[in-house]
Write a protein that holds these residues in place. Structure first.
Motif, PDB file in Angstrom:
ATOM      1  N   GLU A  33     -33.302 -18.964  -7.775  1.00 10.96           N
ATOM      2  CA  GLU A  33     -33.633 -19.877  -6.901  1.00 10.96           C
ATOM      3  C   GLU A  33     -34.247 -19.332  -5.592  1.00 10.96           C
ATOM      4  N   VAL A  34     -35.423 -19.935  -4.808  1.00  8.68           N
ATOM      5  CA  VAL A  34     -36.074 -19.490  -3.532  1.00  8.68           C
ATOM      6  C   VAL A  34     -35.022 -20.368  -2.541  1.00  8.68           C
ATOM      7  N   VAL A  35     -34.765 -19.321  -1.485  1.00  5.94           N
ATOM      8  CA  VAL A  35     -34.093 -19.938  -0.189  1.00  5.94           C
ATOM      9  C   VAL A  35     -35.258 -19.686   0.665  1.00  5.94           C
ATOM     10  N   PHE A  36     -35.908 -20.822   1.019  1.00  2.00           N
ATOM     11  CA  PHE A  36     -37.010 -20.628   2.485  1.00  2.00           C
ATOM     12  C   PHE A  36     -36.067 -20.951   3.583  1.00  2.00           C
ATOM     13  N   VAL A  37     -36.142 -20.305   4.591  1.00  2.00           N
ATOM     14  CA  VAL A  37     -35.241 -20.243   5.848  1.00  2.00           C
ATOM     15  C   VAL A  37     -36.206 -20.405   6.975  1.00  2.00           C
ATOM     16  N   ASP A  38     -36.367 -21.482   7.513  1.00  2.00           N
ATOM     17  CA  ASP A  38     -37.181 -21.804   8.513  1.00  2.00           C
ATOM     18  C   ASP A  38     -36.682 -21.425   9.895  1.00  2.00           C
ATOM     19  N   LEU A  59     -35.729 -24.729  -5.205  1.00  2.00           N
ATOM     20  CA  LEU A  59     -35.940 -24.407  -3.990  1.00  2.00           C
ATOM     21  C   LEU A  59     -35.004 -25.133  -2.866  1.00  2.00           C
ATOM     22  N   ARG A  60     -34.354 -24.377  -2.186  1.00  2.00           N
ATOM     23  CA  ARG A  60     -33.616 -24.613  -0.906  1.00  2.00           C
ATOM     24  C   ARG A  60     -34.503 -24.465   0.332  1.00  2.00           C
ATOM     25  N   ILE A  61     -34.563 -25.364   1.170  1.00  3.95           N
ATOM     26  CA  ILE A  61     -35.049 -25.389   2.649  1.00  3.95           C
ATOM     27  C   ILE A  61     -33.884 -25.534   3.757  1.00  3.95           C
ATOM     28  N   VAL A  62     -33.911 -24.213   4.290  1.00  2.07           N
ATOM     29  CA  VAL A  62     -32.697 -23.976   5.385  1.00  2.07           C
ATOM     30  C   VAL A  62     -33.170 -24.085   6.667  1.00  2.07           C
ATOM     31  N   ASP A  63     -32.545 -24.851   7.381  1.00  3.17           N
ATOM     32  CA  ASP A  63     -33.044 -24.754   9.034  1.00  3.17           C
ATOM     33  C   ASP A  63     -32.146 -23.772   9.744  1.00  3.17           C
ATOM     34  N   ALA A  64     -32.974 -22.906  10.406  1.00  2.00           N
ATOM     35  CA  ALA A  64     -32.255 -21.762  11.256  1.00  2.00           C
ATOM     36  C   ALA A  64     -33.051 -22.003  12.815  1.00  2.00           C
ATOM     37  N   SER A  65     -32.748 -23.020  13.312  1.00  2.74           N
ATOM     38  CA  SER A  65     -33.532 -23.213  14.364  1.00  2.74           C
ATOM     39  C   SER A  65     -32.533 -22.887  15.525  1.00  2.74           C
ATOM     40  N   GLU A  66     -31.226 -22.682  15.398  1.00  5.04           N
ATOM     41  CA  GLU A  66     -30.243 -22.498  16.312  1.00  5.04           C
ATOM     42  C   GLU A  66     -30.430 -21.223  17.144  1.00  5.04           C
ATOM     43  N   LYS A  67     -31.268 -20.278  16.458  1.00  2.00           N
ATOM     44  CA  LYS A  67     -31.585 -18.953  17.083  1.00  2.00           C
ATOM     45  C   LYS A  67     -32.562 -18.210  16.641  1.00  2.00           C
ATOM     46  N   GLN A  68     -33.539 -17.809  17.456  1.00  3.35           N
ATOM     47  CA  GLN A  68     -34.750 -17.086  16.990  1.00  3.35           C
ATOM     48  C   GLN A  68     -34.395 -15.571  16.532  1.00  3.35           C
ATOM     49  N   GLY A  69     -34.761 -15.182  15.423  1.00  3.84           N
ATOM     50  CA  GLY A  69     -34.776 -13.749  15.158  1.00  3.84           C
ATOM     51  C   GLY A  69     -34.263 -13.650  13.535  1.00  3.84           C
ATOM     52  N   LYS A  70     -34.863 -12.709  13.125  1.00  5.08           N
ATOM     53  CA  LYS A  70     -35.039 -12.654  11.537  1.00  5.08           C
ATOM     54  C   LYS A  70     -33.615 -12.091  10.995  1.00  5.08           C
ATOM     55  N   SER A  71     -32.773 -11.477  11.577  1.00  8.81           N
ATOM     56  CA  SER A  71     -31.630 -10.978  11.090  1.00  8.81           C
ATOM     57  C   SER A  71     -30.710 -12.385  11.158  1.00  8.81           C
ATOM     58  N   ALA A  80     -26.433 -19.794   2.597  1.00  4.55           N
ATOM     59  CA  ALA A  80     -26.534 -21.014   2.018  1.00  4.55           C
ATOM     60  C   ALA A  80     -27.025 -20.855   0.675  1.00  4.55           C
ATOM     61  N   SER A  81     -27.256 -19.799   0.095  1.00  8.68           N
ATOM     62  CA  SER A  81     -27.636 -19.622  -1.282  1.00  8.68           C
ATOM     63  C   SER A  81     -26.391 -19.501  -2.195  1.00  8.68           C
ATOM     64  N   ALA A  82     -26.629 -19.373  -3.464  1.00  6.21           N
ATOM     65  CA  ALA A  82     -25.353 -19.611  -4.382  1.00  6.21           C
ATOM     66  C   ALA A  82     -25.645 -18.823  -5.427  1.00  6.21           C
ATOM     67  N   SER A  83     -25.859 -17.477  -5.127  1.00  7.72           N
ATOM     68  CA  SER A  83     -26.067 -16.312  -6.004  1.00  7.72           C
ATOM     69  C   SER A  83     -25.099 -15.115  -5.827  1.00  7.72           C
ATOM     70  N   GLU A  84     -25.041 -14.300  -6.969  1.00  8.79           N
ATOM     71  CA  GLU A  84     -24.432 -13.114  -6.671  1.00  8.79           C
ATOM     72  C   GLU A  84     -25.290 -11.998  -6.500  1.00  8.79           C
ATOM     73  N   LEU A  85     -26.612 -12.062  -6.781  1.00  7.89           N
ATOM     74  CA  LEU A  85     -27.752 -11.346  -6.563  1.00  7.89           C
ATOM     75  C   LEU A  85     -28.747 -12.040  -5.568  1.00  7.89           C
TER      76      LEU A  85
END
Length: 288
Positions: A33-38, A59-71, A80-85
């Motif tokens: 899967e692809v997990v896209f984090v905005d 494709l999963r689209i995840v909202d990460a607007s609570e805090k600015q920062g790549k980490s 939000a992902s569902a994988s072991e890898l």
């Protein structure tokens, strides 16, 4: 075993489509899967990602607007992902054909990997001159403790178990979170494996302003990491001598600013010297 490809994105409408297009052309026998984090994008990045729902059915689209920062964005994407890898790619780069199966198969065998980079496809000759062929023939090295290899964040793959073990990315870092992440993983017992069969086409900054800001941040955070990890090896000898040589080089070669092919390299070196100076003052440690 399922693989999640995590992309943290902030205002990358100009390049994101190329990365998603490259991912849509990948094939692997295992589920992925692809997990896209905005991460607070104010441009059309999210709308572009939405256009790929039919081409990337998982494709999963995840909202990460609570805090600015790549980490922060990467940590939330992993949760939000569902994988072991897990594999990370940047929104402004492009995976090459065959990248997905090479990464997936490598992560079945190794808990921590880094891929090879292609610095030519997306960059002109002048831009490549100031960055070089990073990670073309092996892992990156560092000249201060802990003297461990590291890699660009968009080339990293890791197992979820190891990610959880080290506590994810350090959200206090606004730069070099990838280097810190890899060092903590290695200090926890993992080995960083280089996977040349998996190739990422990287894109460098193209404006002098962008180059300056990026290199200044790199240098300042290198000082911070040198302080954080200074107990893991002997310190670099005579750091002040190297620091002064940097400034002497800039003064001797200032005329190179007149020649376009050398401007990016000179500005990058200036930014590094300024960043080290800022780091020395801010973190109260010798230059490195």
């Amino acid at each position: 075993m399922k693989l999640s490809v995590v992309i943290a994105c902030y205002n990358e409408e100009g390049t994101l489509g190329g990365q998603l297009e490259a991912l849509a052309g990948q094939e692997w026998s295992e589920p992925w899967e692809v997990v896209f984090v905005d991460n607070r994008s104010t441009d059309n990045s999210r709308a572009i990602a939405e256009q790929f729902r039919d081409r990337l059915p998982n494709l999963r689209i995840v909202d990460a607007s609570e805090k600015q920062g790549k980490s922060f964005a990467l940590n939330k994407g992993i949760r939000a992902s569902a994988s072991e890898l897990i594999a990370f790619v940047d929104a402004d780069d492009q995976v090459a054909p065959g990248w997905l199966p090479a990464v997936g198969e490598a992560l079945k065998k190794h808990e921590l990997i880094a891929t090879r980079t292609d610095c030519e496809t997306l960059n002109n000759e002048n831009i490549r001159r100031y960055r070089g062929d990073l990670q073309l023939n092996g892992l990156l090295t560092i000249h201060y403790p802990p003297y461990l290899p590291h890699a660009s964040g968009g080339t990293i793959g890791i197992t979820r178990a190891l990610h959880d073990k080290i506590g994810g990315f350090d959200e206090s870092l606004r730069c070099l979170e990838d280097t810190d992440y890899l060092w903590r993983a290695q200090l926890a017992g993992a080995t960083l494996h280089y996977v040349p069969e998996a190739v990422l086409r990287v894109r460098f900054r193209t404006t002098l302003k962008g180059i300056y800001r990026q290199y200044r941040a790199y240098a300042e955070h290198n000082v911070l990491l040198s302080k954080r990890y200074r107990d893991y090896g002997d310190p670099m000898p005579q750091p002040w001598r190297k620091y002064l040589r940097r400034w002497m080089y800039l003064l001797r070669n200032i005329k190179k600013l007149r020649r376009a092919p050398y401007r990016a390299k000179w500005v990058g070196k200036l930014a590094w010297a300024v960043g080290v100076t800022r780091g020395v003052i801010k973190y109260r440690v010798p230059p490195m």
